[in-house]
Scaffold this motif. Structure first.
Motif, short mmCIF file in Angstrom:
data_model
loop_
_atom_site.label_atom_id
_atom_site.label_comp_id
_atom_site.label_asym_id
_atom_site.label_seq_id
_atom_site.Cartn_x
_atom_site.Cartn_y
_atom_site.Cartn_z
N LEU A 40 -35.56 -60.62 -1.89
CA LEU A 40 -34.49 -61.44 -1.32
C LEU A 40 -34.35 -62.77 -2.05
CD1 LEU A 40 -32.37 -61.39 0.96
CD2 LEU A 40 -33.99 -62.73 2.33
N ALA A 41 -35.45 -63.40 -2.44
CA ALA A 41 -35.37 -64.70 -3.11
C ALA A 41 -34.66 -64.58 -4.46
CB ALA A 41 -36.77 -65.28 -3.30
N LYS A 42 -34.98 -63.56 -5.25
CA LYS A 42 -34.30 -63.36 -6.54
C LYS A 42 -32.83 -63.05 -6.32
CE LYS A 42 -38.05 -61.75 -9.47
NZ LYS A 42 -38.58 -60.60 -10.23
N ALA A 43 -32.53 -62.21 -5.34
CA ALA A 43 -31.13 -61.87 -5.04
C ALA A 43 -30.36 -63.11 -4.63
CB ALA A 43 -31.06 -60.80 -3.95
N ARG A 44 -30.96 -63.97 -3.82
CA ARG A 44 -30.28 -65.17 -3.33
C ARG A 44 -29.94 -66.10 -4.49
NH1 ARG A 44 -29.18 -67.64 1.83
NH2 ARG A 44 -27.81 -69.34 1.25
N VAL A 45 -30.89 -66.30 -5.41
CA VAL A 45 -30.63 -67.15 -6.58
C VAL A 45 -29.46 -66.59 -7.38
CG1 VAL A 45 -31.58 -67.90 -8.81
CG2 VAL A 45 -32.97 -68.09 -6.75
N PHE A 46 -29.47 -65.28 -7.63
CA PHE A 46 -28.42 -64.63 -8.40
C PHE A 46 -27.06 -64.76 -7.71
CE2 PHE A 46 -25.76 -60.91 -9.19
CZ PHE A 46 -25.65 -60.93 -10.57
N TYR A 47 -26.98 -64.37 -6.43
CA TYR A 47 -25.70 -64.38 -5.74
C TYR A 47 -25.21 -65.80 -5.41
CZ TYR A 47 -25.57 -59.37 -5.75
OH TYR A 47 -25.51 -58.06 -6.16
N ASP A 48 -26.12 -66.75 -5.16
CA ASP A 48 -25.70 -68.14 -4.98
C ASP A 48 -24.94 -68.61 -6.22
OD1 ASP A 48 -26.74 -68.66 -2.43
OD2 ASP A 48 -28.54 -69.67 -3.18
N ALA A 49 -25.47 -68.31 -7.40
CA ALA A 49 -24.87 -68.79 -8.65
C ALA A 49 -23.55 -68.10 -8.96
CB ALA A 49 -25.86 -68.59 -9.80
N CYS A 50 -23.54 -66.78 -8.96
CA CYS A 50 -22.32 -66.11 -9.42
C CYS A 50 -21.19 -66.18 -8.39
CB CYS A 50 -22.59 -64.68 -9.88
SG CYS A 50 -23.04 -63.51 -8.62
N THR A 51 -21.49 -66.20 -7.10
CA THR A 51 -20.40 -66.31 -6.12
C THR A 51 -19.85 -67.74 -6.04
OG1 THR A 51 -21.96 -66.57 -4.28
CG2 THR A 51 -21.15 -64.34 -4.74
N LYS A 52 -20.69 -68.73 -6.28
CA LYS A 52 -20.21 -70.11 -6.32
C LYS A 52 -19.17 -70.26 -7.43
CE LYS A 52 -21.62 -74.92 -6.67
NZ LYS A 52 -22.71 -75.85 -6.88
N ALA A 53 -19.42 -69.62 -8.58
CA ALA A 53 -18.46 -69.68 -9.69
C ALA A 53 -17.11 -69.06 -9.31
CB ALA A 53 -19.04 -68.96 -10.91
N LEU A 54 -17.12 -68.17 -8.32
CA LEU A 54 -15.90 -67.51 -7.85
C LEU A 54 -15.25 -68.22 -6.67
CD1 LEU A 54 -17.22 -63.86 -8.06
CD2 LEU A 54 -15.51 -64.89 -9.57
N GLY A 55 -15.87 -69.32 -6.21
CA GLY A 55 -15.33 -70.05 -5.06
C GLY A 55 -15.71 -69.44 -3.73
N LEU A 56 -16.74 -68.59 -3.72
CA LEU A 56 -17.22 -67.96 -2.49
C LEU A 56 -18.47 -68.68 -2.00
CD1 LEU A 56 -16.77 -64.24 -3.58
CD2 LEU A 56 -15.31 -65.55 -2.01
N ALA A 57 -18.90 -68.36 -0.80
CA ALA A 57 -20.07 -68.99 -0.22
C ALA A 57 -21.14 -67.96 0.10
CB ALA A 57 -19.67 -69.73 1.06
N PRO A 97 -27.70 -47.32 -7.55
CA PRO A 97 -27.11 -48.66 -7.65
C PRO A 97 -25.63 -48.66 -7.24
CG PRO A 97 -28.36 -48.14 -9.62
CD PRO A 97 -28.27 -46.87 -8.81
N ILE A 98 -25.21 -49.77 -6.68
CA ILE A 98 -23.82 -49.91 -6.26
C ILE A 98 -23.02 -50.63 -7.34
CG2 ILE A 98 -24.39 -49.92 -3.81
CD1 ILE A 98 -23.75 -52.98 -3.93
N HIS A 99 -21.72 -50.55 -7.23
CA HIS A 99 -20.81 -51.31 -8.07
C HIS A 99 -20.03 -52.22 -7.13
CE1 HIS A 99 -17.92 -52.30 -11.21
NE2 HIS A 99 -16.97 -52.08 -10.33
N LEU A 100 -20.10 -53.51 -7.37
CA LEU A 100 -19.47 -54.50 -6.52
C LEU A 100 -18.54 -55.35 -7.39
CD1 LEU A 100 -19.39 -55.95 -3.74
CD2 LEU A 100 -21.40 -57.24 -4.49
N ALA A 101 -17.25 -55.33 -7.12
CA ALA A 101 -16.29 -56.07 -7.93
C ALA A 101 -15.64 -57.18 -7.11
CB ALA A 101 -15.22 -55.12 -8.48
N PHE A 102 -15.70 -58.39 -7.64
CA PHE A 102 -15.08 -59.54 -7.01
C PHE A 102 -13.78 -59.87 -7.75
CE2 PHE A 102 -19.59 -60.33 -6.00
CZ PHE A 102 -19.50 -60.55 -4.64
#
Length: 135
Positions: free
Chosen positions: A12-29, A71-76
């Motif tokens: 969870l900690a690694k996932a949170r670091v990854f998703y915090d960074a890439c979703t912030k770049a997209l304007g998401l929270a 694995p899933i494919h997730l597109a923003f």
């Protein structure tokens, strides 16, 4: 069209670091949900739709389900080319693995520009923007 979706991760900690960074770049929270999960959404005041990411086993899973077995494919959706580029840089800096640098995808007429990154669990995460040529 979609209310929510979710998937499990191994760390969870690694996932949170990854998703915090890439979703912030997209304007998401990324939003706190529990000590074993977090949510991705537009904002805390606009919680739907959301993506649940966690380590808990959902009650509706069967015994054969495993984290990241398939694995899933997730597109923003991104606002523009610069946002796709920012997503890609942020995702790589936060531990993602390149799976396709930003650039045109598909037929030229589609006008699709996207980037692909693998998250720490090997899921393919994409950001893209469609800007079809005007008629």
């Amino acid at each position: 069209m979609i209310d929510h979706m979710g998937f499990r991760v191994g760390d969870l900690a690694k996932a949170r670091v990854f998703y915090d960074a890439c979703t912030k770049a997209l304007g998401l929270a990324t939003l706190d949900n529990s000590e074993n999960s977090f949510l991705i959404g537009s904002s805390s005041t606009e919680p739907l739709p959301f993506i649940w990411i966690g380590t808990d086993e959902p009650a509706f899973w069967k015994a054969a389900h495993r984290t990241s077995a398939s694995p899933i494919h997730l597109a923003f959706r991104a606002a523009d080319h610069a946002t796709v580029d920012a997503f890609y840089r942020a995702a790589l800096a936060a531990g993602g693995t390149d799976n396709g640098a930003p650039g045109p995808r598909g037929p030229k007429e589609m006008g699709y520009y996207a980037a692909f990154v693998l998250d720490p669990d090997g899921n393919n995460v994409e950001a893209g923007v469609r800007t079809p040529p005007s008629s």
